[in-house]
Every structure is written in C-alpha cells, then in structure tokens.
Design a protein around this motif. Structure first.
Motif, PDB file in Angstrom:
ATOM      1  N   VAL A 129     -37.223 -12.176  33.006  1.00 30.28           N
ATOM      2  CA  VAL A 129     -37.979 -13.130  33.826  1.00 30.28           C
ATOM      3  C   VAL A 129     -37.038 -14.168  34.428  1.00 30.28           C
ATOM      4  CG1 VAL A 129     -39.699 -14.967  33.728  1.00 30.28           C
ATOM      5  CG2 VAL A 129     -40.154 -12.789  32.596  1.00 30.28           C
ATOM      6  N   MET A 130     -36.057 -14.639  33.658  1.00 29.00           N
ATOM      7  CA  MET A 130     -35.086 -15.594  34.181  1.00 29.00           C
ATOM      8  C   MET A 130     -34.323 -14.996  35.356  1.00 29.00           C
ATOM      9  SD  MET A 130     -31.868 -17.433  32.204  1.00 29.00           S
ATOM     10  CE  MET A 130     -30.973 -15.887  32.016  1.00 29.00           C
ATOM     11  N   HIS A 131     -33.882 -13.754  35.185  1.00 28.43           N
ATOM     12  CA  HIS A 131     -33.143 -13.107  36.273  1.00 28.43           C
ATOM     13  C   HIS A 131     -34.038 -12.875  37.492  1.00 28.43           C
ATOM     14  CE1 HIS A 131     -29.810 -12.836  33.645  1.00 28.43           C
ATOM     15  NE2 HIS A 131     -30.271 -11.842  32.898  1.00 28.43           N
ATOM     16  N   ALA A 132     -35.309 -12.569  37.244  1.00 29.45           N
ATOM     17  CA  ALA A 132     -36.243 -12.377  38.364  1.00 29.45           C
ATOM     18  C   ALA A 132     -36.407 -13.676  39.156  1.00 29.45           C
ATOM     19  CB  ALA A 132     -37.593 -11.900  37.834  1.00 29.45           C
ATOM     20  N   TRP A 133     -36.510 -14.803  38.454  1.00 30.14           N
ATOM     21  CA  TRP A 133     -36.646 -16.092  39.133  1.00 30.14           C
ATOM     22  C   TRP A 133     -35.395 -16.410  39.941  1.00 30.14           C
ATOM     23  CZ3 TRP A 133     -39.271 -19.367  41.534  1.00 30.14           C
ATOM     24  CH2 TRP A 133     -39.003 -20.734  41.575  1.00 30.14           C
ATOM     25  N   ASN A 134     -34.238 -16.187  39.353  1.00 26.75           N
ATOM     26  CA  ASN A 134     -32.993 -16.429  40.083  1.00 26.75           C
ATOM     27  C   ASN A 134     -32.920 -15.568  41.336  1.00 26.75           C
ATOM     28  OD1 ASN A 134     -32.197 -18.256  38.141  1.00 26.75           O
ATOM     29  ND2 ASN A 134     -30.905 -16.802  37.032  1.00 26.75           N
ATOM     30  N   ALA A 135     -33.265 -14.283  41.192  1.00 26.11           N
ATOM     31  CA  ALA A 135     -33.219 -13.375  42.338  1.00 26.11           C
ATOM     32  C   ALA A 135     -34.248 -13.782  43.393  1.00 26.11           C
ATOM     33  CB  ALA A 135     -33.467 -11.945  41.862  1.00 26.11           C
ATOM     34  N   CYS A 136     -35.421 -14.209  42.942  1.00 27.04           N
ATOM     35  CA  CYS A 136     -36.481 -14.643  43.861  1.00 27.04           C
ATOM     36  C   CYS A 136     -36.010 -15.829  44.701  1.00 27.04           C
ATOM     37  CB  CYS A 136     -37.710 -15.008  43.043  1.00 27.04           C
ATOM     38  SG  CYS A 136     -39.147 -15.523  43.984  1.00 27.04           S
ATOM     39  N   LEU A 137     -35.319 -16.785  44.075  1.00 25.14           N
ATOM     40  CA  LEU A 137     -34.811 -17.942  44.802  1.00 25.14           C
ATOM     41  C   LEU A 137     -33.744 -17.552  45.804  1.00 25.14           C
ATOM     42  CD1 LEU A 137     -34.516 -20.579  41.923  1.00 25.14           C
ATOM     43  CD2 LEU A 137     -36.161 -20.583  43.806  1.00 25.14           C
ATOM     44  N   GLU A 138     -32.894 -16.615  45.434  1.00 23.92           N
ATOM     45  CA  GLU A 138     -31.845 -16.166  46.362  1.00 23.92           C
ATOM     46  C   GLU A 138     -32.446 -15.422  47.538  1.00 23.92           C
ATOM     47  OE1 GLU A 138     -28.593 -16.687  46.633  1.00 23.92           O
ATOM     48  OE2 GLU A 138     -28.710 -18.065  44.937  1.00 23.92           O
ATOM     49  N   GLU A 139     -33.363 -14.507  47.238  1.00 26.49           N
ATOM     50  CA  GLU A 139     -33.946 -13.670  48.286  1.00 26.49           C
ATOM     51  C   GLU A 139     -34.808 -14.480  49.254  1.00 26.49           C
ATOM     52  OE1 GLU A 139     -36.259 -10.968  46.036  1.00 26.49           O
ATOM     53  OE2 GLU A 139     -34.525 -10.010  45.067  1.00 26.49           O
ATOM     54  N   GLY A 140     -35.604 -15.381  48.708  1.00 26.22           N
ATOM     55  CA  GLY A 140     -36.601 -16.040  49.539  1.00 26.22           C
ATOM     56  C   GLY A 140     -36.296 -17.452  49.950  1.00 26.22           C
ATOM     57  N   ALA A 141     -35.240 -18.065  49.363  1.00 22.82           N
ATOM     58  CA  ALA A 141     -35.033 -19.488  49.625  1.00 22.82           C
ATOM     59  C   ALA A 141     -33.570 -19.890  49.761  1.00 22.82           C
ATOM     60  CB  ALA A 141     -35.682 -20.304  48.506  1.00 22.82           C
TER      61      ALA A 141
ATOM     62  N   ALA B 124     -32.846 -22.094  37.042  1.00 21.74           N
ATOM     63  CA  ALA B 124     -32.403 -21.712  38.366  1.00 21.74           C
ATOM     64  C   ALA B 124     -31.023 -21.063  38.252  1.00 21.74           C
ATOM     65  CB  ALA B 124     -32.344 -22.941  39.260  1.00 21.74           C
ATOM     66  N   VAL B 125     -30.489 -20.650  39.370  1.00 21.93           N
ATOM     67  CA  VAL B 125     -29.231 -19.927  39.399  1.00 21.93           C
ATOM     68  C   VAL B 125     -28.147 -20.711  38.665  1.00 21.93           C
ATOM     69  CG1 VAL B 125     -27.464 -18.988  40.918  1.00 21.93           C
ATOM     70  CG2 VAL B 125     -29.866 -18.853  41.574  1.00 21.93           C
ATOM     71  N   GLN B 126     -27.404 -20.039  37.794  1.00 22.04           N
ATOM     72  CA  GLN B 126     -26.334 -20.673  37.055  1.00 22.04           C
ATOM     73  C   GLN B 126     -25.125 -20.881  37.959  1.00 22.04           C
ATOM     74  OE1 GLN B 126     -26.635 -21.354  33.529  1.00 22.04           O
ATOM     75  NE2 GLN B 126     -28.769 -21.008  34.088  1.00 22.04           N
ATOM     76  N   HIS B 127     -24.414 -21.968  37.759  1.00 21.23           N
ATOM     77  CA  HIS B 127     -23.250 -22.283  38.577  1.00 21.23           C
ATOM     78  C   HIS B 127     -21.991 -22.201  37.731  1.00 21.23           C
ATOM     79  CE1 HIS B 127     -26.050 -23.537  41.609  1.00 21.23           C
ATOM     80  NE2 HIS B 127     -26.633 -24.315  40.727  1.00 21.23           N
ATOM     81  N   ALA B 128     -21.035 -21.404  38.168  1.00 27.38           N
ATOM     82  CA  ALA B 128     -19.838 -21.150  37.380  1.00 27.38           C
ATOM     83  C   ALA B 128     -18.838 -22.294  37.464  1.00 27.38           C
ATOM     84  CB  ALA B 128     -19.179 -19.857  37.846  1.00 27.38           C
ATOM     85  N   ASP B 129     -18.792 -22.976  38.600  1.00 24.79           N
ATOM     86  CA  ASP B 129     -17.779 -23.998  38.810  1.00 24.79           C
ATOM     87  C   ASP B 129     -18.272 -25.340  38.295  1.00 24.79           C
ATOM     88  OD1 ASP B 129     -15.780 -25.644  39.598  1.00 24.79           O
ATOM     89  OD2 ASP B 129     -16.017 -25.326  41.753  1.00 24.79           O
ATOM     90  N   ALA B 130     -17.791 -25.723  37.115  1.00 25.65           N
ATOM     91  CA  ALA B 130     -18.246 -26.977  36.506  1.00 25.65           C
ATOM     92  C   ALA B 130     -17.668 -28.190  37.220  1.00 25.65           C
ATOM     93  CB  ALA B 130     -17.852 -27.003  35.035  1.00 25.65           C
ATOM     94  N   LEU B 131     -16.671 -27.990  38.087  1.00 24.53           N
ATOM     95  CA  LEU B 131     -16.018 -29.113  38.745  1.00 24.53           C
ATOM     96  C   LEU B 131     -16.609 -29.419  40.113  1.00 24.53           C
ATOM     97  CD1 LEU B 131     -12.292 -28.299  37.855  1.00 24.53           C
ATOM     98  CD2 LEU B 131     -13.869 -29.841  36.667  1.00 24.53           C
ATOM     99  N   GLN B 132     -17.652 -28.679  40.518  1.00 20.38           N
ATOM    100  CA  GLN B 132     -18.224 -28.916  41.836  1.00 20.38           C
ATOM    101  C   GLN B 132     -18.916 -30.275  41.881  1.00 20.38           C
ATOM    102  OE1 GLN B 132     -21.223 -25.958  42.660  1.00 20.38           O
ATOM    103  NE2 GLN B 132     -21.599 -25.711  40.491  1.00 20.38           N
ATOM    104  N   PRO B 133     -19.096 -30.827  43.082  1.00 19.05           N
ATOM    105  CA  PRO B 133     -19.677 -32.172  43.196  1.00 19.05           C
ATOM    106  C   PRO B 133     -21.076 -32.227  42.581  1.00 19.05           C
ATOM    107  CG  PRO B 133     -18.774 -31.420  45.297  1.00 19.05           C
ATOM    108  CD  PRO B 133     -18.768 -30.240  44.390  1.00 19.05           C
TER     109      PRO B 133
END
Length: 565
Positions: A164-176, A8-17
């Motif tokens: 394919v990884m980028h497509a899945w990430n984009a799909c989640l952003e666009e649709g969900a 899923a989408v990568q998160h840059a902020d490692a300090l987030q809750p």
C-alpha cells in the motif's frame, strides 16, 4: 524521512534544502519576510495610533494584532471565548497542572517555518510528537478487521502494508508529479512550481481524493484502497478525507505537512498567550514595554462581536456583546468564516457577492478528541510472554480510530488521547458525554489489548471536545470539496483590495480557513501576515524595498485563476 504507514516518496539525499509550507498556490517566502531586518513595513506618522479592529483572538488574530502594534497602530482585539482559538490547551481537574491536553492543534511540521518564527520568538520548546511509527514512538499497533499487528518500523508490518505504501508513492508520481514538485519547492523554484501546479489545478479541481486513488493503476485493488483509508500516511487514516478535493491532499504531501511532527512543550495555547503579553524590543510610536495586553483595558480583549456593518466614509462599525459600538478604518476578521453567517449580524455590503458565496460554500470537517490522565506511562511495561510494549500508539477501524500515548518521563503522570476522529467518526461521539465516550473507548481498546487494564491507571476525569458543537467554531477546519478551488481563491486573495470597489474595502479576511492549508497553524500565520500587509497598504504604509510583502509581489505569484464560464 520518518517511516510512516505509508509515507510519501522517500528522499535519498539528506542534505537537500528543507521544505516550507509556502506553496504551491502562492509560493511566497513568509519566513524570509519575517526574518528580514527591515521588518514588515511602516505606516506614515500621521497614522500612528490608528485603531484597527481584530475580530478573533486565535493565533491568526493575535499574530496580526502583534504585528500591527509593532507598526504603531492600535489593534483592538475582540474575542468571544478565550485567547488561542483552536490552540486550546486544558488541564484535568484535581491533577498536576503539568498534565495537559491539546483539544485543538497538537502537532506541527518543521515545514511550518513562519509559525516556527513565533515559537522561537516567545521562547517555547518543541519535542517530537508520537505519530504512528515515528522515531519518537516506541511502538505502533495497527488493528484492522479484528487482526492486530505490532510494529516499531514499517518493516515489521505484513507485506500488504508495504504494498500500500508503494502504491501511494506510485500514485503520487503518476498523477501529481510528486518528485518534480518536491524538488522545486525545496529549491524555491517559483516558475517551476507554478508550471506544475497550474496544470494540476486545471486537471484535478473536480476530482475527489478517492477518485484520484481509483484512477491510479497502482490502486486498482479495493483492498489496498481500504487499508490506505484506514491507515493512511503520516498521522494515520485519511478515509474521512476521501470525499474532499485531491488538491487539498496534494498540498499536504508536497509541503510535508504530515511529516516529522513536533509538539509544543507545555501546550500550544502558550504561543498566542505569550504573544499577547510580549513587549517587543522594536516598536514604533508606542513606548518601550507596550504589549497587546497593555493596550486593552484590564489586559483582556473586548467581548464577542455581535454586528458588523458599514457606515459613512467606508467605516467599519463593530458592535460587541456589551453593546459598545466603535467605528474603524480597517478591520481584520480571523474567526471561522461561518460566524459571519450565523453569530454576527452582517451587512451584505461588507463583501462582494461572490465572496459571500465563497463563505457560504466553505466546507468544515468535524473532529473530536478525548483525553484521560493516567498515573504513569504504563504502556512502556513489557509483556512477559512477548517482550513487547503492553500498549502502543494505535490505529484501528474501531470507534477510537487513533489513540496517542503522551508522557514526560517514566515515573511521571501521563496522558492518553484515547480517540481522535474526524467527520462521520466524530459525529458518532456527538450525543455522548465525556464519561460515556470513555466507556466505549475503553471497551474498544480492551478488545485490542485484553491483558491491559487501562482503567486502573486513570487518575482523573476525561476531557473532550467536538469542534462541530463548539458555538464559535461549528467545525474543526476547512476542507475544500471538488470544485471549490475558485471559492478558496476568492477568500485567500481578498487582502488585495485595490481590485475591489471602494465601498467593499476595509475588512480583511484571515485565519487558516482562508489559507490554502486549512487545519495547519502555518496557514493562520500566513493569512495574518497577508492581512497586516493589506491594512498597512490601505492606511498609506509601505514595505521596505529590500523586503517586499505578499501584496508587493502578488502579480508575479498569484494563484492560478480558473475560468468562471
């Protein structure tokens, strides 16, 4: 985040809750409820010692029974087979007892925070699970259409896999609205969670996982969809879920249920077994030193339930396999819900008719595994020509689908999960014996690793399971089909029984198939806690005002209700 194929989408902020599997359908903080010093609630003294039937000795049933006991009630646990349910750990005949195989649940995400409460409570250790391309996995081989790729990180794979990884990430952003929901869940922003999810439930309830991919511009390529189905995200291929509701998949990715998995050292079945024997320090009514085992004759649960019916005064009457009949004011049913349709003779009056419909429409997925013990983790040997591991965690479109390599050190005996499959892939194994399955699996893996003689390392007979063929399960776990949201809502909200007619109260449904996150032990724990609240409430008990239970805050966070007409 751990690299996966794809993730899923990568998160840059490692300090987030940190995130928790507490939503999005019912964003209640079960971990805070469990951690609060006031406890889960109390029963009036006049109700102390009241017997409550708990049907099913899996994790949900044992958690429910343990918490009811702490309140001063007397849980009477019925179990048809063995304590643990789908937390089933087995050994290998003639081998070191430390060698075990997880026939059911074997990997747990950190977001399972209510589950982690009980893991910590009984003093179990966990360690990283070797999923594809996880940090704990020395290497991964992806083998599709006869072509194998060796990788230690996702960057080692051909570009198409990253596409394919980028497509899945984009799909989640666009649709969900993935990033927005992920942020809201980390911050436990309940209004925002409900706002996002309400729209998605209305929009996507009738959509399949595959249809969701096809509707995305990012996945317009069939080749990309095919690769994604075979390789998937987190634990591997997800094409067996393609016919299921996309809402099921979104719950997994939102809660990071498929990320950073850990296994329980010594086996997951230890958790319910240790709870069964545990003597809580804080307990009401019962003397110090009381355990669930001590409340049962011989320290064993009662046998299988064969009949459930209502009797005068809204009693719940239970008949067991020994012919014993007992009547209770309340009962918690935690076994697979299909047991109510087949193995147990039930009165129609046990549940409202729309709840019976929901039980009948429950869709269970098949699943099978086969494990073999080996003399050592030989897969860590290096190929003289390439310098690579001679064998790796393997994802393939061959019959084995997923092969996992499990060791406890370089010089100790180890275990290979030769195959872990679901749905149609699982049904292909059903007619075969354990040894027949192993022969087919070794042939498939021999085509991927022609230099490796796996057989010469095998030191014991294989063990296998097909959950669809297990008489007290008939399937591995629930997975809703499109249009099933309303059915799931009825089952999950069943613990709120003030809304039911008086003659339909008293039996409380629990278990991971009642939860919104079936297939995850966290759902078993959460629904057990819902049922405990329901029993407590029915018997006149209350929670502490500083620690409201799931039923106390229900109206503020109830799951979205879709129209019936």
């Amino acid at each position: 985040m751990t690299s996966t194929v794809p993730n899923a989408v990568q998160h840059a902020d490692a300090l987030q809750p940190p995130i928790t599997m507490f939503g999005p359908d019912f964003p209640y903080a079960y971990d805070d409820f469990l951690a609060h010093p006031a406890g889960l609630g109390q029963i009036p003294a006049t109700g102390h010692g009241t017997e409550v039937a708990v049907i099913g000795g899996g994790l949900s049933g044992i958690v429910a029974a343990y918490e009811l006991m702490k309140m001063g009630l007397k849980p009477v646990v019925y179990e048809a087979d063995q304590i643990g349910g789908r937390l089933r750990t087995v050994g290998f005949d003639g081998c070191d007892p430390s060698l075990t195989a997880e026939m059911g649940a074997m990997r747990f995400p950190p977001s399972s925070t209510a589950l982690q409460h009980y893991i910590d409570l009984v003093g179990l250790e966990t360690r990283p699970f070797p999923n594809p391309l996880a940090e704990a996995t020395p290497s991964t081989v992806v083998d599709l259409k006869g072509e194998s790729h060796y990788a230690t990180t996702v960057d080692d794979l051909p570009q198409v896999y990253r596409d394919v990884m980028h497509a899945w990430n984009a799909c989640l952003e666009e649709g969900a609205d993935f990033s927005d929901m992920n942020r809201a869940m980390r911050e436990r922003d309940v209004p925002r969670i409900r706002e996002i999810w309400s729209k998605l439930v209305e929009k996507l309830d009738n959509q399949t996982f595959y249809g969701f991919l096809c509707d995305s511009e990012s996945f317009k390529s069939f080749r990309h969809r095919e690769i994604f189905g075979q390789v998937g995200f987190g634990t591997g291929g997800w094409d067996t879920d393609f016919p299921n509701s996309i809402l099921e998949i979104l719950r997994v990715v939102y809660t990071e249920a498929d990320d950073h998995h850990r296994g329980i050292v010594g086996g997951s079945q230890q958790l319910p077994l240790r709870l069964w024997d545990r003597e809580p320090e804080k307990i009401v009514h019962w003397p110090y030193g009381t355990s669930l085992a001590s409340l049962h004759v011989g320290g064993e649960p009662r046998p299988a339930v064969t009949r459930l019916h209502r009797t005068a005064g809204n009693g719940i009457t239970v008949t067991d396999a020994n012919g014993d009949i007992r009547t209770y004011q309340a009962a918690i049913f935690t076994a697979q819900s299909w047991m109510l349709l087949s193995k147990i003779a039930c009165d129609d009056s046990l549940f409202p008719i729309d709840h019976w419909t929901a039980i009948e429409r429950t869709h269970y997925m098949e699943s099978s595994k086969l494990f073999v013990p080996v003399d050592r983790p030989f897969w860590l040997d290096k190929d003289e020509e390439t310098g690579r591991d001679v064998m790796s965690m393997t994802l393939t479109d061959r019959m084995t689908r997923g092969t996992y390599l499990l060791d406890d050190g370089p010089d100790k005996p180890a275990v290979i999960c030769l195959s872990y499959t679901w749905c149609d892939d699982s049904l292909k194994w059903l007619p075969l014996s354990a040894n027949e399955r192993m022969e087919v699996m070794l042939k498939s893996l021999g085509e991927i690793y022609p230099k490796v003689d796996i057989r010469k390392h095998v030191i014991g007979s294989p063990v296998t399971v097909s959950w669809e063929n297990e008489p007290y399960f008939m399937g591995a776990f629930k997975a809703n089909l499109p249009g099933h949201y309303r059915y799931q809502r009825r089952l999950f909200t069943h613990f709120m029984q003030d809304r039911l007619p008086a003659d339909k109260r008293g039996v409380f449904l629990a278990g991971d198939d009642i939860s919104w996150t079936a297939g995850w032990a966290e759902g078993a724990v959460q629904t057990a806690l819902n049922a405990v609240w329901g029993v407590m409430h029915q018997l006149g008990g209350t929670t502490d005002p500083t620690n409201p239970g799931p039923g106390d805050v229900y109206d503020a966070i109830a799951p979205v209700e879709l129209p019936e007409d």
